[in-house]
Design a protein around this motif. Structure first.
Motif, short mmCIF file in Angstrom:
data_model
loop_
_atom_site.label_atom_id
_atom_site.label_comp_id
_atom_site.label_asym_id
_atom_site.label_seq_id
_atom_site.Cartn_x
_atom_site.Cartn_y
_atom_site.Cartn_z
N SER A 192 0.85 -1.18 0.00
CA SER A 192 0.00 0.00 0.00
C SER A 192 0.89 1.24 0.00
CB SER A 192 -0.89 0.01 1.22
OG SER A 192 -0.13 0.08 2.38
N GLN A 193 0.39 2.34 -0.56
CA GLN A 193 1.19 3.54 -0.66
C GLN A 193 0.92 4.41 0.56
OE1 GLN A 193 0.50 4.84 -4.83
NE2 GLN A 193 2.62 4.26 -5.05
N GLN A 194 1.97 4.97 1.11
CA GLN A 194 1.89 5.76 2.32
C GLN A 194 1.57 7.21 2.00
OE1 GLN A 194 1.78 6.35 5.52
NE2 GLN A 194 3.81 6.50 6.41
N GLY A 195 2.24 7.75 0.98
CA GLY A 195 2.10 9.17 0.71
C GLY A 195 1.25 9.45 -0.52
N GLU A 196 0.60 10.57 -0.48
CA GLU A 196 -0.17 11.02 -1.63
C GLU A 196 0.24 12.44 -1.95
OE1 GLU A 196 -1.94 7.50 -2.31
OE2 GLU A 196 -2.19 9.29 -3.53
N GLU A 197 0.63 12.67 -3.22
CA GLU A 197 1.04 14.00 -3.62
C GLU A 197 -0.14 14.78 -4.21
OE1 GLU A 197 2.83 11.37 -4.06
OE2 GLU A 197 4.97 11.76 -4.07
N ASP A 198 -0.02 16.07 -4.09
CA ASP A 198 -1.05 16.96 -4.61
C ASP A 198 -0.35 18.24 -5.10
OD1 ASP A 198 -2.99 19.42 -3.13
OD2 ASP A 198 -3.69 18.27 -4.87
N PRO A 199 -0.62 18.73 -6.31
CA PRO A 199 -1.55 18.15 -7.28
C PRO A 199 -0.95 16.94 -8.01
CG PRO A 199 -0.48 20.03 -8.25
CD PRO A 199 0.02 19.94 -6.83
N GLN A 200 -1.75 16.24 -8.78
CA GLN A 200 -1.23 15.14 -9.58
C GLN A 200 -0.41 15.66 -10.74
OE1 GLN A 200 -4.73 12.81 -10.63
NE2 GLN A 200 -4.19 11.32 -9.05
N ALA A 201 -0.80 16.83 -11.26
CA ALA A 201 -0.07 17.43 -12.37
C ALA A 201 -0.05 18.93 -12.20
CB ALA A 201 -0.71 17.06 -13.71
N LEU A 202 1.04 19.56 -12.63
CA LEU A 202 1.23 20.99 -12.47
C LEU A 202 1.96 21.54 -13.69
CD1 LEU A 202 1.08 23.46 -10.55
CD2 LEU A 202 3.26 22.70 -9.57
N SER A 203 1.42 22.61 -14.28
CA SER A 203 2.05 23.23 -15.44
C SER A 203 2.30 24.70 -15.12
CB SER A 203 1.13 23.10 -16.66
OG SER A 203 1.72 23.72 -17.80
N ILE A 204 3.54 25.13 -15.24
CA ILE A 204 3.89 26.51 -14.91
C ILE A 204 4.82 27.07 -15.97
CG2 ILE A 204 3.62 26.22 -12.41
CD1 ILE A 204 6.67 25.96 -12.22
N GLN A 205 5.00 28.38 -15.94
CA GLN A 205 5.91 29.06 -16.86
C GLN A 205 7.30 29.11 -16.22
OE1 GLN A 205 4.08 30.19 -19.58
NE2 GLN A 205 6.02 30.49 -20.65
N GLU A 206 8.31 29.03 -17.07
CA GLU A 206 9.69 29.14 -16.60
C GLU A 206 9.86 30.41 -15.77
OE1 GLU A 206 12.56 29.04 -19.79
OE2 GLU A 206 13.79 27.62 -18.67
N GLY A 207 10.56 30.29 -14.65
CA GLY A 207 10.76 31.44 -13.78
C GLY A 207 9.79 31.49 -12.60
N GLU A 208 8.65 30.81 -12.75
CA GLU A 208 7.68 30.77 -11.65
C GLU A 208 8.12 29.74 -10.60
OE1 GLU A 208 3.53 31.97 -13.97
OE2 GLU A 208 3.99 29.88 -13.60
N ASN A 209 7.48 29.81 -9.45
CA ASN A 209 7.73 28.83 -8.39
C ASN A 209 6.73 27.67 -8.51
OD1 ASN A 209 9.66 30.59 -7.42
ND2 ASN A 209 8.34 31.40 -5.79
N ALA A 210 7.18 26.48 -8.14
CA ALA A 210 6.32 25.29 -8.16
C ALA A 210 6.23 24.74 -6.75
CB ALA A 210 6.89 24.23 -9.09
N THR A 211 5.02 24.49 -6.29
CA THR A 211 4.81 23.91 -4.97
C THR A 211 4.05 22.60 -5.09
OG1 THR A 211 4.74 26.09 -3.91
CG2 THR A 211 3.82 24.24 -2.68
N MET A 212 4.62 21.58 -4.47
CA MET A 212 3.98 20.25 -4.45
C MET A 212 3.81 19.83 -3.00
SD MET A 212 6.34 18.68 -7.41
CE MET A 212 7.43 20.08 -7.49
N ASN A 213 2.70 19.17 -2.71
CA ASN A 213 2.38 18.76 -1.35
C ASN A 213 2.32 17.24 -1.25
OD1 ASN A 213 1.78 21.54 -0.34
ND2 ASN A 213 0.21 21.38 -1.93
N CYS A 214 2.62 16.77 -0.04
CA CYS A 214 2.60 15.33 0.22
C CYS A 214 1.94 15.10 1.56
CB CYS A 214 4.04 14.80 0.23
SG CYS A 214 4.23 13.11 0.83
N SER A 215 0.99 14.18 1.61
CA SER A 215 0.38 13.80 2.88
C SER A 215 0.65 12.32 3.12
CB SER A 215 -1.12 14.08 2.86
OG SER A 215 -1.75 13.34 1.83
N TYR A 216 0.81 11.96 4.38
CA TYR A 216 1.10 10.56 4.71
C TYR A 216 0.26 10.13 5.90
CZ TYR A 216 4.24 12.88 8.05
OH TYR A 216 4.75 13.68 9.04
N LYS A 217 0.32 8.83 6.22
CA LYS A 217 -0.65 8.29 7.17
C LYS A 217 -0.09 7.95 8.54
CE LYS A 217 -3.26 6.36 3.30
NZ LYS A 217 -3.61 5.12 2.57
N THR A 218 1.12 7.38 8.58
CA THR A 218 1.64 6.89 9.86
C THR A 218 2.87 7.67 10.29
OG1 THR A 218 3.02 5.23 8.78
CG2 THR A 218 0.77 4.58 9.35
#
Lengths: 115, 112
Positions: B1-27
């Motif tokens: 079983s998978q512990q972590g789930e990332e959000d968003p599943q996909a992200l499209s941004i312009q060069e120079g911008e910042n990208a933020t990805m999130n991860c939630s886990y269970k135990t």
């Protein structure tokens, strides 16, 4: 420093055939992992070795998958017989295996297609 | 079983911008790691943050960890086209097995 070596890079087989993958970890790495990565998903741990002993194989389908780590160095993963749902990339990784060095080093993987 | 789930599943941004990805886990975890995977390649370790740390930096990467919310975030600043890849969080359990469980990943596209 040489990385984790895997072979073959690609393999195409028909269902019910058998296949084997080989992995040579980084020298001195005590822990070796086999992961299965289905397209669009994260890697799923199949088996973990510490030296030549199995630490975790809870998600290894033991009726068809087997793995061994020879003399605590190289490892082979075998599937017999293969099913269509085994189509995936099989990734081998290794680590030093101590609390302060837990990052994994991955090989490039073997892409398996079962037809 | 998978512990972590990332959000968003996909992200499209312009060069120079910042990208933020999130991860939630269970135990409960010993540490959380982020990896990058370019198409058709193996995963490459980016950064490790231990359960008693709250923030860590490495070059253009910034990782935060909130153990009370069982979540982590990865920030890539001033993104480049070469940052285009899938990013995975992975959690290490609080035992001696060093077992690393991966999430489902965020696919990042940085448009030039």
């Amino acid at each position: 420093e040489a990385g984790v070596a895997q072979s073959p890079r690609y393999k195409i087989i028909e269902k019910r055939q058998s296949v084997a993958f080989w992995c040579n970890p980084i020298s001195g790495h005590a822990t070796l992992y086999w992961y299965q990565q289905i397209l669009g998903q994260g890697p799923k741990l199949l088996i973990q070795f510490q030296n030549n002993g199995v630490v975790d194989d809870s998600q290894l389908p033991k009726d068809r998958f087997s793995a061994e780590r020879l003399k605590g160095v190289d490892s082979t993963l075998k599937i017999q017989p293969a099913k269509l749902e085994d189509s995936a990339v099989y990734l081998c990784a290794s680590s030093l295996g101590d609390r302060d060095n837990e990052k994994l080093f991955f090989g490039s993987g073997t892409q398996l297609s079962v037809l | 079983s998978q512990q972590g789930e990332e959000d968003p599943q996909a992200l499209s941004i312009q060069e120079g911008e910042n990208a933020t990805m999130n991860c939630s886990y269970k135990t409960s975890i010993n540490n959380l790691q982020w990896y990058r995977q370019n198409s058709g390649r193996g995963l490459v370790h980016l950064i490790l943050i231990r359960s008693n740390e709250r923030e860590k930096h490495s070059g253009r990467l910034r990782v935060t960890l909130d153990t009370s919310k069982k979540s982590s975030s990865l920030l890539i600043t001033a993104s480049r086209a070469a940052d285009t890849a899938s990013y995975f969080c992975a959690t290490s359990r609080m035992d001696s097995s060093y077992k690393l469980i991966f999430g489902s990943g965020t696919r990042l596209l940085v448009r030039p």
